[in-house]
Design a protein around this motif. Sequence first.
Motif, mmCIF file in Angstrom:
data_model
loop_
_atom_site.group_PDB
_atom_site.id
_atom_site.type_symbol
_atom_site.label_atom_id
_atom_site.label_comp_id
_atom_site.label_asym_id
_atom_site.label_seq_id
_atom_site.Cartn_x
_atom_site.Cartn_y
_atom_site.Cartn_z
ATOM 1 N N PHE A 187 0.837 -1.206 0.000
ATOM 2 C CA PHE A 187 0.000 0.000 0.000
ATOM 3 C C PHE A 187 0.873 1.258 0.000
ATOM 4 O O PHE A 187 0.458 2.318 -0.449
ATOM 5 N N ILE A 216 -2.576 -4.051 -6.848
ATOM 6 C CA ILE A 216 -1.810 -4.846 -5.886
ATOM 7 C C ILE A 216 -2.099 -6.315 -6.169
ATOM 8 O O ILE A 216 -3.255 -6.723 -6.267
ATOM 9 N N ILE A 242 -6.137 -0.058 -6.168
ATOM 10 C CA ILE A 242 -6.031 1.037 -5.204
ATOM 11 C C ILE A 242 -6.186 2.356 -5.950
ATOM 12 O O ILE A 242 -5.443 2.626 -6.897
ATOM 13 N N GLY A 243 -7.137 3.168 -5.519
ATOM 14 C CA GLY A 243 -7.298 4.488 -6.113
ATOM 15 C C GLY A 243 -6.537 5.535 -5.321
ATOM 16 O O GLY A 243 -5.873 5.211 -4.329
ATOM 17 N N LEU A 244 -6.656 6.765 -5.741
ATOM 18 C CA LEU A 244 -5.957 7.833 -5.021
ATOM 19 C C LEU A 244 -6.490 7.993 -3.608
ATOM 20 O O LEU A 244 -5.805 8.508 -2.724
ATOM 21 N N GLY A 263 -7.510 5.372 -1.835
ATOM 22 C CA GLY A 263 -7.297 4.132 -1.101
ATOM 23 C C GLY A 263 -8.002 2.941 -1.712
ATOM 24 O O GLY A 263 -8.477 2.996 -2.852
ATOM 25 N N PRO A 264 -8.078 1.850 -0.960
ATOM 26 C CA PRO A 264 -8.655 0.609 -1.497
ATOM 27 C C PRO A 264 -10.175 0.647 -1.479
ATOM 28 O O PRO A 264 -10.770 1.396 -0.702
#
Lengths: 146, 76
Positions: A91, A103, A118-120, A122-123
Amino acid sequence: MSLDTQTKLAIYRHFAETGQRPSVEVVAERVRSDVSSVREAFLTLRAQRVLVLEPDGVSIRMAPPFSGVATQHVVIVDDTKYFANCAWDSFGIPAALHRPAQIHSRCAQSGEQLNLEIGLEGPPSCSWLFHCLVPAARWWDDIVFT
Amino acid sequence: MLFFRSEERVREWCAARGYRMRPLVTMDQLWTLATTWYSTRLQENSRRPQPDEMRSIFTRLGLGGDFWDPQSDSFG
């Protein structure tokens, strides 16, 4: 800027650009210094827990969150493949690069594949779990095991 | 520091190796840890969190106690 800081930035930028660890010679070229001085900077950064070196004292094993060697934690950002040192660091790579990432890892017990976008921010909602065996006060006793 | 599909898989993994099961961390908590640790890592003035900061970060996420205390001596 000190040579230690220049060296740290050169190492991290090389990892970010290529997904690979740089050699001491490549870092020396990037910071326009001699190999001997950069090798000393490597040792200073190791003492600061910024780098983990292989037993040869010069090859980079870890520049967290980046791994200098292949691991089970693969991170893809744009078209670049990175290896992370652990689940936390997988992460950490998109966090450090400020880029979306894929990931690819696995459940340590069952081997089931984990494939996570994972985006800007978060997951996505996800029921997988992270488990750390070693207490925080002992992480650096053996950081490779941790 | 590993991923697991479920709490049951963590329990099995620890039991098979004789390890004590530790507190579990969700993916949202892990993202917060990762961004807190690494979001400035490629910048000139980046630095690792100091023990007091680590303790504060963990506490904010509900990760308290000796296990998450970077200066605890309770784990001989």
